[in-house]
Design an enzyme around this catalytic site. Structure first.
Site, PDB file in Angstrom:
ATOM      1  CG  ASN A   1      -4.043  -4.630  -5.546  1.00  0.00           C
ATOM      2  OD1 ASN A   1      -4.146  -4.748  -6.761  1.00  0.00           O
ATOM      3  ND2 ASN A   1      -4.783  -5.310  -4.685  1.00  0.00           N
ATOM      4  CD1 TRP A   2      -2.001   0.951  -8.812  1.00  0.00           C
ATOM      5  CD2 TRP A   2      -1.692   0.969 -11.038  1.00  0.00           C
ATOM      6  NE1 TRP A   2      -0.927   1.765  -9.087  1.00  0.00           N
ATOM      7  CE2 TRP A   2      -0.712   1.804 -10.439  1.00  0.00           C
ATOM      8  CE3 TRP A   2      -1.686   0.827 -12.423  1.00  0.00           C
ATOM      9  CZ2 TRP A   2       0.250   2.478 -11.192  1.00  0.00           C
ATOM     10  CZ3 TRP A   2      -0.723   1.498 -13.172  1.00  0.00           C
ATOM     11  CH2 TRP A   2       0.229   2.316 -12.564  1.00  0.00           C
ATOM     12  CE  LYS A   3      -7.888  -3.443  -3.979  1.00  0.00           C
ATOM     13  NZ  LYS A   3      -8.876  -3.376  -2.918  1.00  0.00           N
TER      14      LYS A   3
ATOM     15  CG  HIS B   1      -6.385  -9.030  -2.993  1.00  0.00           C
ATOM     16  ND1 HIS B   1      -7.720  -8.717  -2.873  1.00  0.00           N
ATOM     17  CD2 HIS B   1      -5.708  -7.971  -2.517  1.00  0.00           C
ATOM     18  CE1 HIS B   1      -7.834  -7.497  -2.353  1.00  0.00           C
ATOM     19  NE2 HIS B   1      -6.618  -7.027  -2.129  1.00  0.00           N
TER      20      HIS B   1
ATOM     21  CD  GLU C   1      -4.264  -6.588   1.435  1.00  0.00           C
ATOM     22  OE1 GLU C   1      -4.016  -5.389   1.288  1.00  0.00           O
ATOM     23  OE2 GLU C   1      -4.879  -7.261   0.602  1.00  0.00           O
TER      24      GLU C   1
ATOM     25  N   GLY D   1     -14.194   1.298  -1.981  1.00  0.00           N
ATOM     26  CA  GLY D   1     -14.417   2.094  -3.182  1.00  0.00           C
ATOM     27  C   GLY D   1     -14.904   3.484  -2.844  1.00  0.00           C
TER      28      GLY D   1
ATOM     29  CB  SER E   1      -8.263   1.743   5.034  1.00  0.00           C
ATOM     30  OG  SER E   1      -9.446   1.162   4.535  1.00  0.00           O
TER      31      SER E   1
ATOM     32  N   GLY F   1      -4.232  -0.094  -1.798  1.00  0.00           N
ATOM     33  CA  GLY F   1      -5.177  -0.192  -2.905  1.00  0.00           C
ATOM     34  C   GLY F   1      -5.611   1.192  -3.353  1.00  0.00           C
ATOM     35  N   GLY F   2      -6.750   1.651  -2.823  1.00  0.00           N
ATOM     36  CA  GLY F   2      -7.362   2.910  -3.270  1.00  0.00           C
ATOM     37  C   GLY F   2      -6.392   4.080  -3.381  1.00  0.00           C
TER      38      GLY F   2
HETATM   39  P1  PGA Z   1      -7.274  -0.459   0.189  1.00  0.00           P
HETATM   40  O1  PGA Z   1      -7.004  -1.871  -0.517  1.00  0.00           O
HETATM   41  O2  PGA Z   1      -5.923   0.173   0.437  1.00  0.00           O
HETATM   42  O3  PGA Z   1      -8.081   0.298  -0.818  1.00  0.00           O
HETATM   43  O4  PGA Z   1      -8.009  -0.722   1.437  1.00  0.00           O
HETATM   44  C1  PGA Z   1      -6.000  -2.736  -0.078  1.00  0.00           C
HETATM   45  C2  PGA Z   1      -6.100  -4.016  -0.829  1.00  0.00           C
HETATM   46  O5  PGA Z   1      -7.198  -4.508  -1.075  1.00  0.00           O
HETATM   47  O6  PGA Z   1      -5.088  -4.601  -1.240  1.00  0.00           O
END
Ligand code: PGA
Length: 251
Positions: free
Chosen positions: A11-13, A98, A167, A175, A210, A231-232
């Site tokens: 998920n590149w957001k 999400h 999640e 961030g 995370s 995500g990150g």
């Molecule tokens: P994260 O994000 O891996 O940066 O914690 C996961 C997400 O929000 O889908």
């Protein structure tokens, strides 16, 4: 040894310019084109899905592209929205519900039900996100009820097309500079075992929050965890490639 495909969703957001998305997708393809047993689903900002699909999809059968959100309305009058019908030949997946969208746009259960229905109507697999605000094993029941509610009108035959992403909101990284505090694999798998009762055995349930190259194997070693939503770490090519390769060793 897992026999089924492990699913890793990136998920590149709301990150990556067109140039960044191009470079990252090319890097992912080059690093991961020969892995086995893992499906990689790249979810760039919706506006770049075509670009990313052109890079990964047709060439590499174990890579797919997904939206980060989808309209629950039919195509036509939804200014600013992306209707499922328009992207049915471009994406295979869509993240729905999400927690960042729930916080920013207060999407209701009805809205999410519409989005799930819209995606399924055009053979796009919904990745249904669910998670609690604060760590507490008491949230299991509430989360299971919420998942049942989200799937209430989805016929059994269509449920097989869904994925669930557990999640915990408190475990999502905040961030740059924010320390990661993933849920423990034990805590996550305990909640996920409860969620499992609300969906058919064929529905993959992913953990998100995370996930890193270092902890991914501990999550995937749990039988309740069929994959991860990242995500990150998915924005850093080295980390993401290492994370997927570590997962592939379990497949
Ligand atoms: P994260 O994000 O891996 O940066 O914690 C996961 C997400 O929000 O889908």
């Amino acid at each position: 040894m897992a026999e089924k495909e492990i699913i890793i969703v990136a998920n590149w957001k709301d990150n990556t310019t067109l140039a960044d998305a191009h470079v990252l997708a090319m890097g992912v393809r080059n690093e991961l084109e020969h892995i086995d047993g893992v499906r990689v689903v790249l979810c760039p900002p919706n506006v770049w899905v075509t670009e990313v699909r052109n890079i990964v999809h047709d060439q590499i059968h174990h890579m797919s592209v997904g939206l980060q959100d989808i309209s629950g309305e039919p195509a036509g009058l939804g200014t600013g929205e992306v209707a499922a019908e328009l992207v049915k030949d471009i994406v295979d997946y869509a993240i729905i519900g999400h927690s960042e969208r729930l916080n920013l746009y207060h999407e209701s259960v009805e809205t999410l039900q519409d989005k799930i229905h819209a995606a399924l109507s055009f053979n796009i697999k919904p990745i249904i996100c669910i998670g609690e605000e604060k760590q507490s094993s008491a949230s299991k029941g509430a989360l299971t009820r919420r998942l049942e509610q989200l799937l209430k009108d989805v016929p059994i035959t269509k449920r097989n097309q869904c994925l669930v992403a557990y999640e915990p909101i408190w475990a999502i990284s905040g961030g740059p500079g924010q320390p990661a505090r993933a849920a423990s694999p034990e805590y996550a798998s305990d909640v996920m075992a409860a969620l499992r009762k609300a969906v058919p055995a064929t529905v993959p349930i992913l953990y998100g929050g995370s996930v890193t190259p270092q902890n991914v194997v501990q999550f995937l070693a749990k039988p309740e965890i069929d994959g991860v939503l990242v995500g990150g770490a998915s924005l850093r090519l080295r980390d993401f490639a290492e994370l997927v390769k570590n997962a592939a060793r379990l497949a």
